[in-house]
Design an enzyme around this catalytic site. Sequence first.
Site, PDB file in Angstrom:
ATOM      1  N   ASP A 135     -39.388 138.583 156.852  1.00  0.00           N
ATOM      2  CA  ASP A 135     -38.670 138.543 155.568  1.00  0.00           C
ATOM      3  C   ASP A 135     -38.759 139.839 154.771  1.00  0.00           C
ATOM      4  OD1 ASP A 135     -41.232 138.487 154.622  1.00  0.00           O
ATOM      5  OD2 ASP A 135     -41.032 136.639 153.499  1.00  0.00           O
ATOM      6  N   CYS A 189     -31.130 115.940 151.250  1.00  0.00           N
ATOM      7  CA  CYS A 189     -31.855 115.742 149.999  1.00  0.00           C
ATOM      8  C   CYS A 189     -31.382 114.498 149.243  1.00  0.00           C
ATOM      9  CB  CYS A 189     -31.707 116.967 149.097  1.00  0.00           C
ATOM     10  SG  CYS A 189     -32.543 118.433 149.730  1.00  0.00           S
ATOM     11  N   CYS A 195     -38.198 118.115 143.295  1.00  0.00           N
ATOM     12  CA  CYS A 195     -38.539 119.542 143.246  1.00  0.00           C
ATOM     13  C   CYS A 195     -38.028 120.191 141.968  1.00  0.00           C
ATOM     14  CB  CYS A 195     -37.985 120.269 144.461  1.00  0.00           C
ATOM     15  SG  CYS A 195     -36.186 120.178 144.643  1.00  0.00           S
ATOM     16  N   CYS A 199     -40.822 121.480 138.289  1.00  0.00           N
ATOM     17  CA  CYS A 199     -40.967 122.908 138.006  1.00  0.00           C
ATOM     18  C   CYS A 199     -41.495 123.141 136.593  1.00  0.00           C
ATOM     19  CB  CYS A 199     -39.630 123.628 138.172  1.00  0.00           C
ATOM     20  SG  CYS A 199     -39.738 125.405 137.836  1.00  0.00           S
ATOM     21  N   CYS A 245     -42.792 122.854 143.746  1.00  0.00           N
ATOM     22  CA  CYS A 245     -41.534 122.304 144.257  1.00  0.00           C
ATOM     23  C   CYS A 245     -41.609 122.042 145.762  1.00  0.00           C
ATOM     24  CB  CYS A 245     -40.361 123.221 143.917  1.00  0.00           C
ATOM     25  SG  CYS A 245     -40.412 124.851 144.706  1.00  0.00           S
TER      26      CYS A 245
END
Length: 374
Positions: A135, A189, A195, A199, A245
């Site tokens: 990444d 989902c 999630c 937060c 999350c």
Amino acid sequence: MVDPDDIKAELRKRALEIGFDAVGFAPADQPQEAGDRLKDFVEAGYYGDMGWMPETYERRRHPQALWPEARSVIVLAQNYGPEDDPLAVLDQPEQGGVSVYARHRDYHDLVKKRLKQLARWMHETLDCDVKVFVDTAPVMEKPLAQSAGVGWQGKHTNLLSRDLGNWFFLGEVFTTMELPPDEPESEHCGSCRACLDICPTNAFPAPFQLDARRCISYLTIEHKGHIPEELRKPMGNRIYGCDDCLAICPWNKFAQKTREEKLRAREDLKGPSLAYLASLDDASFREFFSGSPIKRTGRNRFLRNVLIAIGNSGRNEMIPHATQHLDDDSPLVRAMAVWALFQLMLLAEFKTLRQKHLSKEEDAAVIEEWNRAS
């Protein structure tokens, strides 16, 4: 081997033998939608001070924009599932919360070594060109992984898998070889928004959208300056990253503990003492976090995070650990020491410290912190 399906089967077999936990195949000519979403993210300014996002947009928006000769992408997942509940440390205010991914050695080294091992075999055996990416390169790896059937991007924008939950790293092998793609994964989902609701800083403007400027992971890892005052309290004792999350996701019921020794949490990073972390100078910081991704953040930014956690602890015994940094060489550290002490001390005590230290302070941001607090 000449049959593409046989080649895929052999590649999958070798990748799993090397130590990866999931493998998928995607075409390099990805649909434009992912690039459009990235453009929206950049244009909204959600990237904060990660200037490399707009700078690398053209190369990032599409695999063939990065390497025009690429025809296929092999996406590989490396499980780093934790042994315990990552949220448990949030109830221990004298300890620091470190994201699961950073509680062990830097995963880039492990994943890249395995990617190179697979790519070398491909180049030597299949006579194709290859490039490997983790990444740190401008690759939109989550859309690629969804296209390859490895998982799907959830409402928190992270990748989810029905086999690994949230807890896995990604790496890619780009190749000039044309391989049959796997079936893309669809989104699972449903109506769940766990999630989004958990937060602490409301970093999600909408499902499937993230404003990094409000994300604790961004603030504690990527952000180089002073953390906005209104976001400090919600940070709690999270000193490097945030897993809220991820950890709350119901799909983690299928998650597995990592079988990779190098990705298992160090005992001293499961809930490190804030008092000890506050004592680190640059040399001891580098020694303690040798081989850890935390080391790249640098001592001053890390101490900034630790001091915010100390200020949020509500513990009077933490006062000396903040006071020692009022004369720190770093204005970033000094400013957060001021903020932490204002959270912990009686106003009269704080004003006494202000009188002693403010007269010799030269940094405008630290002076502002003293004045705002009192």
